[in-house]
Scaffold this active site. Structure first.
Site, PDB file in Angstrom:
ATOM      1  N   LYS A  74      40.367  35.605  46.029  1.00 29.03           N
ATOM      2  CA  LYS A  74      41.016  36.481  45.046  1.00 29.03           C
ATOM      3  C   LYS A  74      40.723  35.935  43.658  1.00 29.03           C
ATOM      4  O   LYS A  74      40.487  34.743  43.514  1.00 29.03           O
ATOM      5  CB  LYS A  74      42.536  36.482  45.269  1.00 29.03           C
TER       6      LYS A  74
ATOM      7  N   ASP B  35      42.043  45.344  42.223  1.00 27.20           N
ATOM      8  CA  ASP B  35      43.452  45.082  42.553  1.00 27.20           C
ATOM      9  C   ASP B  35      44.219  45.613  41.338  1.00 27.20           C
ATOM     10  O   ASP B  35      43.699  46.487  40.619  1.00 27.20           O
ATOM     11  CB  ASP B  35      43.688  43.574  42.785  1.00 27.20           C
TER      12      ASP B  35
HETATM   13  P1  NDP Z   1      47.232  49.599  40.105  1.00 29.95           P
HETATM   14  O1  NDP Z   1      46.944  48.762  38.921  1.00 29.95           O
HETATM   15  O2  NDP Z   1      46.402  50.785  40.385  1.00 29.95           O
HETATM   16  O3  NDP Z   1      48.759  50.053  40.098  1.00 29.95           O
HETATM   17  C1  NDP Z   1      49.783  49.132  40.029  1.00 29.95           C
HETATM   18  C2  NDP Z   1      51.100  49.874  39.945  1.00 29.95           C
HETATM   19  O4  NDP Z   1      52.172  48.949  40.101  1.00 29.95           O
HETATM   20  C3  NDP Z   1      51.314  50.530  38.597  1.00 29.95           C
HETATM   21  O5  NDP Z   1      52.106  51.667  38.775  1.00 29.95           O
HETATM   22  C4  NDP Z   1      52.029  49.446  37.828  1.00 29.95           C
HETATM   23  O6  NDP Z   1      52.792  49.908  36.725  1.00 29.95           O
HETATM   24  C5  NDP Z   1      52.933  48.871  38.887  1.00 29.95           C
HETATM   25  N1  NDP Z   1      53.200  47.468  38.563  1.00 29.95           N
HETATM   26  C6  NDP Z   1      52.298  46.480  38.358  1.00 29.95           C
HETATM   27  N2  NDP Z   1      52.905  45.336  38.058  1.00 29.95           N
HETATM   28  C7  NDP Z   1      54.209  45.605  38.063  1.00 29.95           C
HETATM   29  C8  NDP Z   1      55.353  44.828  37.821  1.00 29.95           C
HETATM   30  N3  NDP Z   1      55.257  43.522  37.506  1.00 29.95           N
HETATM   31  N4  NDP Z   1      56.559  45.437  37.944  1.00 29.95           N
HETATM   32  C9  NDP Z   1      56.646  46.754  38.264  1.00 29.95           C
HETATM   33  N5  NDP Z   1      55.590  47.545  38.504  1.00 29.95           N
HETATM   34  C10 NDP Z   1      54.406  46.977  38.396  1.00 29.95           C
HETATM   35  O7  NDP Z   1      47.178  48.570  41.339  1.00 29.95           O
HETATM   36  P2  NDP Z   1      47.049  48.894  42.897  1.00 29.95           P
HETATM   37  O8  NDP Z   1      47.698  50.178  43.237  1.00 29.95           O
HETATM   38  O9  NDP Z   1      45.637  48.687  43.280  1.00 29.95           O
HETATM   39  O10 NDP Z   1      47.875  47.686  43.527  1.00 29.95           O
HETATM   40  C11 NDP Z   1      49.252  47.783  43.854  1.00 29.95           C
HETATM   41  C12 NDP Z   1      49.619  46.717  44.871  1.00 29.95           C
HETATM   42  O11 NDP Z   1      48.850  46.906  46.064  1.00 29.95           O
HETATM   43  C13 NDP Z   1      49.346  45.268  44.452  1.00 29.95           C
HETATM   44  O12 NDP Z   1      50.307  44.430  45.057  1.00 29.95           O
HETATM   45  C14 NDP Z   1      47.982  44.986  45.069  1.00 29.95           C
HETATM   46  O13 NDP Z   1      47.764  43.608  45.254  1.00 29.95           O
HETATM   47  C15 NDP Z   1      48.131  45.720  46.391  1.00 29.95           C
HETATM   48  N6  NDP Z   1      46.910  46.086  47.096  1.00 29.95           N
HETATM   49  C16 NDP Z   1      45.909  46.793  46.483  1.00 29.95           C
HETATM   50  C17 NDP Z   1      44.785  47.165  47.185  1.00 29.95           C
HETATM   51  C18 NDP Z   1      43.712  47.999  46.594  1.00 29.95           C
HETATM   52  O14 NDP Z   1      42.778  48.343  47.323  1.00 29.95           O
HETATM   53  N7  NDP Z   1      43.768  48.373  45.327  1.00 29.95           N
HETATM   54  C19 NDP Z   1      44.585  46.739  48.590  1.00 29.95           C
HETATM   55  C20 NDP Z   1      45.732  46.070  49.164  1.00 29.95           C
HETATM   56  C21 NDP Z   1      46.827  45.750  48.421  1.00 29.95           C
HETATM   57  P3  NDP Z   1      52.297  49.640  35.225  1.00 29.95           P
HETATM   58  O15 NDP Z   1      51.179  50.607  35.010  1.00 29.95           O
HETATM   59  O16 NDP Z   1      53.478  49.882  34.378  1.00 29.95           O
HETATM   60  O17 NDP Z   1      51.829  48.209  35.172  1.00 29.95           O
HETATM   61  O1  2IT Z   2      44.706  43.041  48.296  1.00 30.90           O
HETATM   62  C1  2IT Z   2      43.670  43.588  48.724  1.00 30.90           C
HETATM   63  O2  2IT Z   2      43.412  43.633  49.933  1.00 30.90           O
HETATM   64  C2  2IT Z   2      42.767  44.206  47.751  1.00 30.90           C
HETATM   65  N1  2IT Z   2      43.076  44.212  46.561  1.00 30.90           N
HETATM   66  C3  2IT Z   2      41.473  44.798  48.216  1.00 30.90           C
HETATM   67  C4  2IT Z   2      40.403  43.737  48.286  1.00 30.90           C
HETATM   68  C5  2IT Z   2      39.015  44.239  48.586  1.00 30.90           C
HETATM   69  O3  2IT Z   2      38.131  43.365  48.621  1.00 30.90           O
HETATM   70  O4  2IT Z   2      38.786  45.413  48.815  1.00 30.90           O
END
Ligand code: NDP
Ligand code: 2IT
Length: 449
Positions: free
Chosen positions: A129, A169
């Site tokens: 990561k 992420d």
């Molecule tokens: P995005 O940046 O697309 O969206 C993040 C969302 O979470 C936004 O709505 C953001 O609001 C909110 N957020 C972020 N930080 C905070 C905080 N400290 N408190 C409250 N709300 C918060 O990210 P993703 O959707 O990609 O990721 C979301 C979660 O999913 C993370 O935990 C990530 O690690 C996990 N994840 C992502 C994957 C992927 O493929 N993208 C795969 C597996 C897990 P704001 O805009 O106000 O910051």
């Molecule tokens: O937390 C996760 O699994 C991710 N942000 C996706 C990682 C990836 O390599 O697709």
């Protein structure tokens, strides 16, 4: 038994001693290690080979300076990181997070989780990561590009299609991956498409990667509910976040006939009693990069509430935390249970605190843990790597079909090991054990490295 419990305690103490200022990392290590005691019991060779001590030490950690110039011409300095945690099963694989809260504790927790999540997918990927404390909010496209180019100018020497393959992420989506890939290609002077995943579909990206984490979460939750004879149709769902994972979780939940009544960002949440209108959310977040409070301008019957924690006080059957770590604490878990929640599916990484998970389990709430339930994103990244290797692009249906199969397989293997080693519904233990055994056995096969 006492012996292996003590071994785990000793390793947890070692982590605390070495990294006293890394609470997120300590928590995730604790969650995994405390659940694998029964396998350690049956396999004393792991202890002899000091497998746990090796697993909690990253293979390599890189930190670097990221200097860039903002639109006013002012020089800005951020800190960049890549944690290469474990490469037993394949090249390091895992996302990049751009968020002001990023530090080594958070990236080590995410990298540690990623190792076991990736093992669960059954695909040949190790775990890593990275990211930066850079805050993309309010930055122009030009500033984001400048930052990404500077970040990659250091990172490029540490990654490669067979070495380490980053993706998105929090704060890193299609736009950022595009800028990062452009700079990598320029520096290497070689079209190594497999060095990053989550690329645009016109430059070797995979169809369905954008949707994969949210869709995968719903496939996992559906498997879990089907097993109990519970129909998702007509269920009320509370979702947090409004980014990549939340958006496509809402989309698939709606396809399954559920009614999603909330979504949020870090400022607050919206409650829409008629069900979230996803087109409005996409327009605000994906097109305008705006704030979720703007939702009520288009949907007058919806309410906006300041503060994101209140989302867990909304009555629901299914809760899907899809924003960030530790967003459900014990108090929020109690509110959900008091309101009759039946199932919790973790879209974000470690969104429930250890106390919240314990509370859900005590109250027999069906609980889909992050490293299993959100593995669809990275699994589809591995499918993107496969497509890049064969220089072909599969159809959306082909990728989505494989994703469904992978999520089913993850559910079934976690369930099987829960039944074998723990409480039959304890998917936290089931998933951890499945993944741990796979990583540990490969590390054993590779010798002391
Ligand atoms: P995005 O940046 O697309 O969206 C993040 C969302 O979470 C936004 O709505 C953001 O609001 C909110 N957020 C972020 N930080 C905070 C905080 N400290 N408190 C409250 N709300 C918060 O990210 P993703 O959707 O990609 O990721 C979301 C979660 O999913 C993370 O935990 C990530 O690690 C996990 N994840 C992502 C994957 C992927 O493929 N993208 C795969 C597996 C897990 P704001 O805009 O106000 O910051
Ligand atoms: O937390 C996760 O699994 C991710 N942000 C996706 C990682 C990836 O390599 O697709």
């Amino acid at each position: 038994m006492a012996d292996m419990k003590q071994y785990v305690e000793d390793v947890l103490n070692l982590v605390k001693q070495r990294d006293p200022d890394q609470p997120e990392f300590q928590n995730t290590v604790k969650e995994v290690l405390t659940t694998v005691v029964p396998v350690l019991e049956k396999n004393p060779q792991y202890k002899e080979a000091k497998i746990l001590e090796r697993m909690v030490e990253a293979e390599r950690i890189i930190t670097f300076r990221v200097p860039w110039q903002d639109d006013k011409g002012e020089v800005q300095i951020n800190r960049g990181y890549r944690v290469q945690m474990n490469s037993a099963i394949g090249p390091y694989k895992g996302g990049l997070r751009f968020h002001p809260s990023v530090n080594l504790s958070i990236l080590k927790f995410l990298a540690f989780e990623q190792v076991y999540k990736n093992a669960l997918t059954g695909l040949p990927i190790g775990g890593g990561k990275g990211g930066s404390d850079f805050d993309p909010k309010g930055k122009s496209d030009n500033e984001v590009m400048k930052f990404c180019q500077s970040f990659m100018t250091e990172l490029y020497r540490h990654i490669g299609p067979n070495v380490d393959v980053p993706a998105g992420d929090i704060g890193v989506g299609g736009r950022e991956i595009g800028y990062l890939f452009g700079q990598y290609k320029r520096l290497r002077d070689s079209y190594d498409a497999g060095v990053l995943t989550g690329k645009g579909v016109d430059y070797w990206g995979s169809l369905a990667r954008t949707e994969a984490t949210g869709y995968g979460l719903l496939y996992f939750v559906k498997n879990m509910l089907d097993d109990k004879g519970i129909d998702m149709k007509g269920k009320t769902v509370v979702v947090s976040g409004s980014g990549n994972v939340a958006t496509y979780a809402i989309e698939k939940a709606q396809t399954f006939g559920a009614k999603v009544v909330t979504c949020s960002d870090s400022n607050g949440y919206v409650y829409d009693p008629e069900g979230i209108d996803l087109d409005v959310v996409k327009e605000i977040k994906q097109v305008r990069r705006g704030r979720i409070k703007e939702y009520v301008e288009k949907r007058p019957n919806a309410e906006y509430h300041e503060g994101c924690k209140g989302v867990w006080t909304v009555k629901c059957d299914i809760a899907l935390p899809c924003a960030t770590q530790s967003e459900i604490d014990l108090e929020s878990a109690k509110a959900l249970v008091a309101n009759g929640v039946q199932a919790v599916g973790e879209g974000a990484n470690m969104p429930s605190t250890l106390e919240a998970i314990a509370y859900f389990q005590e109250n027999k709430i069906l609980f889909a843990p992050a490293k299993a339930a959100n593995a669809g994103g990275v699994a589809t990244s591995a499918l993107e790597m496969a497509q890049n290797s064969e220089r072909l692009q599969w159809t959306f249906e082909e990728v989505d079909g494989r994703l469904q199969g992978i999520m089913k397989n993850i559910y079934q293997s976690a369930k099987k090991n829960a039944e074998k080693y723990a409480d039959p519904d304890d998917l936290v233990a089931g998933a951890n054990i499945t993944a741990f055994v796979k990583v540990a056995d490969v590390m054993m096969a590779h010798g002391i490295v």
